[in-house]
Design a protein around this motif. Structure first.
Motif, mmCIF file in Angstrom:
data_model
loop_
_atom_site.group_PDB
_atom_site.id
_atom_site.type_symbol
_atom_site.label_atom_id
_atom_site.label_comp_id
_atom_site.label_asym_id
_atom_site.label_seq_id
_atom_site.Cartn_x
_atom_site.Cartn_y
_atom_site.Cartn_z
ATOM 1 N N SER A 230 -5.756 13.393 -9.279
ATOM 2 C CA SER A 230 -5.197 12.913 -10.545
ATOM 3 C C SER A 230 -3.842 12.241 -10.363
ATOM 4 O O SER A 230 -3.374 11.526 -11.253
ATOM 5 C CB SER A 230 -5.054 14.073 -11.527
ATOM 6 N N ILE A 231 -3.204 12.439 -9.210
ATOM 7 C CA ILE A 231 -1.883 11.862 -8.946
ATOM 8 C C ILE A 231 -1.990 10.429 -8.445
ATOM 9 O O ILE A 231 -1.153 9.581 -8.754
ATOM 10 C CB ILE A 231 -1.118 12.727 -7.914
ATOM 11 N N PHE A 232 -3.045 10.146 -7.677
ATOM 12 C CA PHE A 232 -3.170 8.859 -6.990
ATOM 13 C C PHE A 232 -4.245 7.980 -7.637
ATOM 14 O O PHE A 232 -5.164 8.475 -8.280
ATOM 15 C CB PHE A 232 -3.510 9.081 -5.515
ATOM 16 N N GLY A 233 -4.106 6.683 -7.409
ATOM 17 C CA GLY A 233 -5.113 5.753 -7.890
ATOM 18 C C GLY A 233 -6.411 5.894 -7.115
ATOM 19 O O GLY A 233 -6.424 6.315 -5.950
ATOM 20 N N ASP A 234 -7.517 5.538 -7.745
ATOM 21 C CA ASP A 234 -8.836 5.613 -7.124
ATOM 22 C C ASP A 234 -9.014 4.461 -6.139
ATOM 23 O O ASP A 234 -9.107 3.295 -6.550
ATOM 24 C CB ASP A 234 -9.907 5.581 -8.207
ATOM 25 N N ASN A 235 -9.065 4.790 -4.848
ATOM 26 C CA ASN A 235 -9.277 3.801 -3.784
ATOM 27 C C ASN A 235 -8.208 2.706 -3.806
ATOM 28 O O ASN A 235 -8.472 1.542 -3.544
ATOM 29 C CB ASN A 235 -10.669 3.180 -3.896
ATOM 30 N N LYS A 236 -6.978 3.098 -4.098
ATOM 31 C CA LYS A 236 -5.867 2.155 -4.136
ATOM 32 C C LYS A 236 -4.982 2.370 -2.913
ATOM 33 O O LYS A 236 -4.745 3.497 -2.481
ATOM 34 C CB LYS A 236 -5.032 2.350 -5.406
ATOM 35 N N PHE A 244 -0.974 -1.398 17.877
ATOM 36 C CA PHE A 244 -1.564 -0.075 18.074
ATOM 37 C C PHE A 244 -1.402 0.823 16.859
ATOM 38 O O PHE A 244 -2.123 1.802 16.723
ATOM 39 C CB PHE A 244 -0.905 0.624 19.279
ATOM 40 N N HIS A 245 -0.463 0.518 16.005
ATOM 41 C CA HIS A 245 -0.081 1.433 14.933
ATOM 42 C C HIS A 245 -0.501 0.864 13.580
ATOM 43 O O HIS A 245 -1.038 -0.241 13.494
ATOM 44 C CB HIS A 245 1.437 1.661 14.985
ATOM 45 N N ALA A 246 -0.243 1.632 12.531
ATOM 46 C CA ALA A 246 -0.585 1.180 11.176
ATOM 47 C C ALA A 246 0.415 1.758 10.177
ATOM 48 O O ALA A 246 1.067 2.772 10.437
ATOM 49 C CB ALA A 246 -2.003 1.594 10.810
ATOM 50 N N ARG A 247 0.508 1.085 9.037
ATOM 51 C CA ARG A 247 1.382 1.527 7.947
ATOM 52 C C ARG A 247 0.582 1.432 6.649
ATOM 53 O O ARG A 247 -0.025 0.396 6.361
ATOM 54 C CB ARG A 247 2.623 0.635 7.888
ATOM 55 N N LEU A 248 0.588 2.506 5.875
ATOM 56 C CA LEU A 248 -0.204 2.568 4.657
ATOM 57 C C LEU A 248 0.695 2.975 3.492
ATOM 58 O O LEU A 248 1.503 3.907 3.623
ATOM 59 C CB LEU A 248 -1.330 3.600 4.776
ATOM 60 N N PHE A 249 0.538 2.304 2.382
ATOM 61 C CA PHE A 249 1.219 2.694 1.147
ATOM 62 C C PHE A 249 0.165 3.212 0.179
ATOM 63 O O PHE A 249 -0.766 2.489 -0.175
ATOM 64 C CB PHE A 249 1.971 1.512 0.540
ATOM 65 N N LEU A 250 0.294 4.473 -0.240
ATOM 66 C CA LEU A 250 -0.660 5.130 -1.123
ATOM 67 C C LEU A 250 -0.010 5.277 -2.503
ATOM 68 O O LEU A 250 0.786 6.206 -2.734
ATOM 69 C CB LEU A 250 -1.038 6.510 -0.581
ATOM 70 N N ALA A 265 15.443 -2.360 -7.701
ATOM 71 C CA ALA A 265 15.624 -0.908 -7.748
ATOM 72 C C ALA A 265 14.342 -0.148 -7.397
ATOM 73 O O ALA A 265 14.321 1.085 -7.429
ATOM 74 C CB ALA A 265 16.097 -0.486 -9.137
ATOM 75 N N TRP A 266 13.274 -0.851 -7.064
ATOM 76 C CA TRP A 266 12.007 -0.182 -6.741
ATOM 77 C C TRP A 266 12.138 0.657 -5.467
ATOM 78 O O TRP A 266 12.797 0.259 -4.502
ATOM 79 C CB TRP A 266 10.902 -1.210 -6.565
ATOM 80 N N ASN A 267 11.453 1.803 -5.473
ATOM 81 C CA ASN A 267 11.495 2.732 -4.344
ATOM 82 C C ASN A 267 10.073 3.184 -4.032
ATOM 83 O O ASN A 267 9.435 3.854 -4.853
ATOM 84 C CB ASN A 267 12.379 3.942 -4.706
ATOM 85 N N VAL A 268 9.571 2.813 -2.863
ATOM 86 C CA VAL A 268 8.178 3.164 -2.535
ATOM 87 C C VAL A 268 7.973 4.670 -2.471
ATOM 88 O O VAL A 268 6.873 5.161 -2.737
ATOM 89 C CB VAL A 268 7.730 2.529 -1.196
ATOM 90 N N ARG A 269 8.999 5.431 -2.127
ATOM 91 C CA ARG A 269 8.829 6.882 -2.023
ATOM 92 C C ARG A 269 8.696 7.529 -3.398
ATOM 93 O O ARG A 269 8.135 8.615 -3.517
ATOM 94 C CB ARG A 269 9.981 7.501 -1.232
ATOM 95 N N TRP A 270 9.198 6.870 -4.440
ATOM 96 C CA TRP A 270 8.947 7.340 -5.807
ATOM 97 C C TRP A 270 7.570 6.872 -6.255
ATOM 98 O O TRP A 270 6.837 7.603 -6.928
ATOM 99 C CB TRP A 270 10.011 6.799 -6.768
ATOM 100 N N ALA A 271 7.219 5.668 -5.875
ATOM 101 C CA ALA A 271 5.988 5.043 -6.366
ATOM 102 C C ALA A 271 4.733 5.559 -5.665
ATOM 103 O O ALA A 271 3.625 5.358 -6.160
ATOM 104 C CB ALA A 271 6.077 3.532 -6.203
ATOM 105 N N GLY A 272 4.887 6.202 -4.528
ATOM 106 C CA GLY A 272 3.720 6.687 -3.802
ATOM 107 C C GLY A 272 4.130 7.328 -2.498
ATOM 108 O O GLY A 272 5.297 7.677 -2.292
ATOM 109 N N ASN A 273 3.173 7.503 -1.611
ATOM 110 C CA ASN A 273 3.426 8.012 -0.267
ATOM 111 C C ASN A 273 3.289 6.879 0.738
ATOM 112 O O ASN A 273 2.465 5.980 0.557
ATOM 113 C CB ASN A 273 2.450 9.130 0.102
#
Length: 372
Positions: A230-236, A244-250, A265-273
């Protein structure tokens, strides 16, 4: 993370919510079942990926003071990390050069003046030099200079200590190895954080299958229906792969509250993981006020160990603070244990003959990239 990167991630995620789409940047691909069952392949992975690449072995704060020692064995190699009296961090094989005894028992210890073998008291300086041999007259041909501890490559990044377990491995500079992902992750200041809530456990799952659980959001709505769905978007999600590595924003559902706000003023750590996949076996998940670190270690083709810690800004100074972190840990592990239960279910069916390969959809491209 640079502000322009945060803005790009949030804008891309908002577009997914607005259009009810997913990150479709990849192609469908297949992952043969043999990848998760073949003992020969697993042995090759363990002798290359887990010997010749930098692996996270502990939190840097565990060896912050002169004389601090930390042992690590999950790679299959006995490793000793020591902070010298000169402040320099070094790593060695945790093996005496006399008869091969382990020098320091498992875990964290203090070696304030020197490293002393518990068997015959051969003694080594923090720089690995052999500095003491009781009854040395019994070893007339001993060359002390040739019998120091075997040195390993070691470095610090993101609040963690990385070691290359094979002393003969090619030189590997951490800044070069982690590249853009490492530079991005370094900006979060995890080097000042302290470890909390260590957890280590074994599961009957191939290590690569366990890693897959952290690289897509397709499963969140269904696999985490009782916990975090319920916290996260469906398949977003917004996914980027590197060499070799990867970065994902959930993104979390509350990201839509940012639509009409100032992007500066946007902050990805507030907006998701934000999840960083560091090849071959480390996942760092950034939440609003802390990070979760997991390393996954093969113990055979169908058995793995997960070693995990949280990195929090400071030691809890009160029961209230401890309660805050304990609640965070429960939410995290309730969800991750759901993932690992599903991975265990998948591993248990692999010899059934139902599938010759596992299928990755276009929005599961980080998993496909990891296997490639």
């Amino acid at each position: 993370m640079k502000q322009d990167t945060q803005i790009a991630f949030i804008r891309a995620a908002l577009e997914q919510f607005d259009r009810n789409t997913a990150d479709m940047g990849g192609e469908e691909s297949l992952s043969p079942i043999e990848r998760y069952l073949d003992p020969g392949r697993c042995a090759r992975e363990m002798s290359t990926l887990f010997r010749r690449l930098p692996l996270a072995v502990c939190a840097a704060s565990r060896v912050a003071r002169p004389g601090d020692c930390m042992t690590h064995d999950l790679s299959g190699v006995p490793i000793l990390v020591v902070r010298g009296r000169d402040g320099v961090l070094r790593a060695f094989l945790n093996v005496c050069r006399h008869r091969g005894s382990r020098l320091v028992a498992d875990g964290t210890a203090q070696c304030p003046g020197a490293i002393v073998c518990p068997y015959h008291a051969w003694t080594y300086g923090h720089d690995g030099r052999l500095v003491g041999v009781p009854h040395e007259e019994g070893f007339p041909d001993l060359d002390r200079a040739e019998h120091g501890l075997v040195r390993l490559q070691v470095g610090e990044a993101f609040g963690l200590v990385f070691v290359v377990p094979d002393p003969a491995a090619p030189a590997c500079d951490l800044e070069t190895w982690f590249g853009e992902v490492g530079a991005d992750l370094s900006r979060f200041g995890l080097g000042d954080h302290v470890p909390y809530h260590p957890r280590r456990f074994e599961r009957p799952i191939n290590w690569k299958l366990m890693f897959d659980a952290n690289l897509e959001t397709y499963h969140v709505r269904f696999g985490h229906a009782k916990t975090i769905a319920s916290i996260f978007g469906d398949n977003k999600g917004v996914f980027e792969t590197f060499d070799f590595h990867a970065r994902l924003f959930l993104p979390k559902r509350r990201i839509v509250e940012l639509r009409d706000s100032e992007p500066g003023a946007w902050n990805v750590r507030w907006a998701g993981n934000v999840v960083y996949s560091l090849f071959p076996n480390t996942v760092i998940l950034l939440e609003l006020d802390h990070a979760m670190v997991m390393t996954i270690w093969p113990q055979g083709p169908e058995k793995s160990i997960v070693d995990s810690i949280a990195l929090i800004p400071e030691e809890p100074a009160s029961e209230k603070a401890r309660g805050h972190w304990d609640r965070n840990m429960k939410v995290f592990w309730d969800a991750l244990d759901e993932d690992y239960d599903l991975m265990e279910s998948m591993q248990s069916t692999m010899r059934s003959g139902a599938n010759r390969a596992l299928r990755f959809g276009r929005f599961e491209r980080c998993s496909a990239h990891f296997h490639e």
